[in-house]
Enzyme design. Structure first.
Site, PDB file in Angstrom:
ATOM      1  N   SER A 236       0.793  -1.220   0.000  1.00 29.53           N
ATOM      2  CA  SER A 236       0.000   0.000   0.000  1.00 29.53           C
ATOM      3  C   SER A 236       0.828   1.274   0.000  1.00 29.53           C
ATOM      4  O   SER A 236       0.321   2.326  -0.398  1.00 29.53           O
ATOM      5  CB  SER A 236      -0.943   0.013   1.204  1.00 29.53           C
ATOM      6  OG  SER A 236      -0.216  -0.037   2.421  1.00 29.53           O
TER       7      SER A 236
ATOM      8  N   HIS B 150      -5.475  -3.787  -2.750  1.00 25.16           N
ATOM      9  CA  HIS B 150      -5.192  -2.802  -3.794  1.00 25.16           C
ATOM     10  C   HIS B 150      -5.100  -3.434  -5.184  1.00 25.16           C
ATOM     11  O   HIS B 150      -4.733  -2.753  -6.144  1.00 25.16           O
ATOM     12  CB  HIS B 150      -3.903  -2.052  -3.466  1.00 25.16           C
ATOM     13  CG  HIS B 150      -3.960  -1.360  -2.136  1.00 25.16           C
ATOM     14  ND1 HIS B 150      -4.526  -0.120  -1.961  1.00 25.16           N
ATOM     15  CD2 HIS B 150      -3.536  -1.765  -0.913  1.00 25.16           C
ATOM     16  CE1 HIS B 150      -4.450   0.223  -0.686  1.00 25.16           C
ATOM     17  NE2 HIS B 150      -3.851  -0.750  -0.036  1.00 25.16           N
TER      18      HIS B 150
ATOM     19  N   LYS C 243     -12.330  -0.061  -1.798  1.00 19.77           N
ATOM     20  CA  LYS C 243     -11.323   0.625  -2.615  1.00 19.77           C
ATOM     21  C   LYS C 243     -11.792   0.634  -4.070  1.00 19.77           C
ATOM     22  O   LYS C 243     -12.640   1.436  -4.421  1.00 19.77           O
ATOM     23  CB  LYS C 243      -9.964  -0.026  -2.404  1.00 19.77           C
ATOM     24  CG  LYS C 243      -9.457   0.154  -0.960  1.00 19.77           C
ATOM     25  CD  LYS C 243      -8.097  -0.421  -0.734  1.00 19.77           C
ATOM     26  CE  LYS C 243      -7.521  -0.027   0.621  1.00 19.77           C
ATOM     27  NZ  LYS C 243      -8.284  -0.518   1.781  1.00 19.77           N
TER      28      LYS C 243
END
Length: 389
Positions: A181, A209, A240
């Site tokens: 990240s 991610h 996300k």
């Protein structure tokens, strides 16, 4: 009456200020997006993890509204009491099929998923082998498990193999982010699975991610790497790239059943509102049919890397939406972030302990909602600021 406890807190805050480590919380007065009203100012934002620009997507918002009309505001109880709804079942089946696993379990947050899954898999007398740059939720999950924790240098397969070879633990668990990240690089997942197979270990991959962005149709880092094994425990985040909220664990059906029975953050918390599941089903449809969004995002990444020629600062090697610029000194990183803010550009300064000492950085997050002109504006500002400091 003594005020020592309160005085200690004030002294600790002063220490954070002295070391340029106090965090700032800002307030948005607009939907999530690259052009946002922040603390009353119109800003160009490179802060969010909304990688596909779905957080304010009208179709997803409408699905949420329909979900509230159908199911109400809350679930009313934990999933294993009376807070689990048919739409939760539908979402879990859809998630499992989407990432190519037998079964999935929906958690309210990604932090809950990681702190629940790790202790459900290993405990006292077992061993965890974790990349040193793993997310805090994975670190906390490891500590909660009470298993022996071995942290290997970032992506150092030789060090990991030595640690695995020297372990006599009954059960072994390798834990890694897929996309890290704060660095934006991708873990060597195929090599990690090979080590897990050779040393009879689980491999847990947090694809916070990568889900929605990597792999065919955004199906994630494991699909991009072409990996499939009962040893894999896949964690996908839904707040996300998916643009809504929550997370899920997926894998072998028996393993997921065990997680449902024993993962304490799942068992002992109120179930996620069923309306969120309606929104997430709409989000999955957008992700699956979102190749144009991912193509545009890849273009933005290429534009930034082509435009951002730096001399003193370092643009880290990343092919993902996370494009960190390492500045080094905490105070300078904060000063650069403030200078960008003054120009109407919002990029967060990330400092220790989130990143190692001496590697304070700007964490640039790109979204498919950005334009090429947005990225060019950011690159020009950074080039100018580097020369002027």
């Amino acid at each position: 009456m003594s005020t020592k406890l309160l005085d200690d807190v004030k002294a600790n805050l002063a220490e954070l200020d002295a070391r340029a480590l106090r965090r700032v919380r800002r307030s948005l007065d607009s939907p999530c997006g690259p052009h946002a009203c922040v603390d009353g100012r119109d800003m160009l934002a490179f802060c969010s993890n909304d990688y596909l620009g779905l957080a304010a997507d009208p179709a997803i918002a409408q699905a949420l509204q329909r979900g509230v009309e159908r199911w109400g505001a809350g679930s009313g109880a934990s999933h294993l009491v009376s807070g689990h709804y048919t739409v939760h079942d539908k979402l879990e089946a859809r998630l499992a099929a989407f990432v190519g696993c037998e079964r999935a379990l929906y958690f309210s947050t990604g932090f809950m998923a990681n702190t629940g899954v790790v202790p459900a898999l290993v405990g006292r007398g077992d061993a965890i082998f974790a990349d040193r740059l793993n997310h805090a939720s994975l670190v906390d999950g490891a500590l909660l498990s009470r298993a022996d924790l071995h942290r290997y240098p970032h992506s150092d397969l030789a060090a990991l193999e030595r640690a695995l070879s020297g372990s006599t633990a009954k059960r072994k668990l390798i834990v890694t982010d897929s996309v890290f990240s704060m660095d934006g690089d991708v873990a060597p997942l195929a090599d990690l699975l090979e080590l897990a197979e050779r040393h009879d270990a689980w491999l847990m991959v947090d694809d916070a991610h990568g889900f929605g962005v990597l792999g065919p149709q955004g199906r994630g880092a494991l699909r991009e790497a072409g990996l499939d094994s009962w040893r894999l425990i896949y964690i996908g985040t839904l707040g996300k790239a998916a643009g809504v909220s929550g997370a899920f664990a997926a894998g072998n059906a028996d393993v997921v059943e065990w997680l449902m029975q024993t993962a304490r953050p799942y068992v002992f918390t109120t179930g996620a509102p069923p309306a969120l599941a309606e929104g997430l089903l709409a989000s999955l449809h957008r992700i699956e049919h979102g190749d144009a969004l991912r193509t545009h995002l890849d273009t933005l990444i290429r534009v930034l890397r082509n435009e951002l020629h730096l001399e003193r600062w370092q643009l880290m090697n990343s092919r993902t939406s996370i494009q960190p610029v390492v500045i080094g000194d905490n105070a300078e990183a904060l000063a650069v972030a403030r200078a960008l803010w003054d120009e109407g550009i919002w990029v967060p300064a990330i400092r220790p302990p989130t990143v190692p000492a001496g590697t304070a950085r700007l964490r640039i997050s790109l979204s498919a909602a950005h334009s090429v002109a947005d990225v060019e504006r950011l690159a020009a500002a950074l080039r100018r600021l580097e020369r002027s400091r």
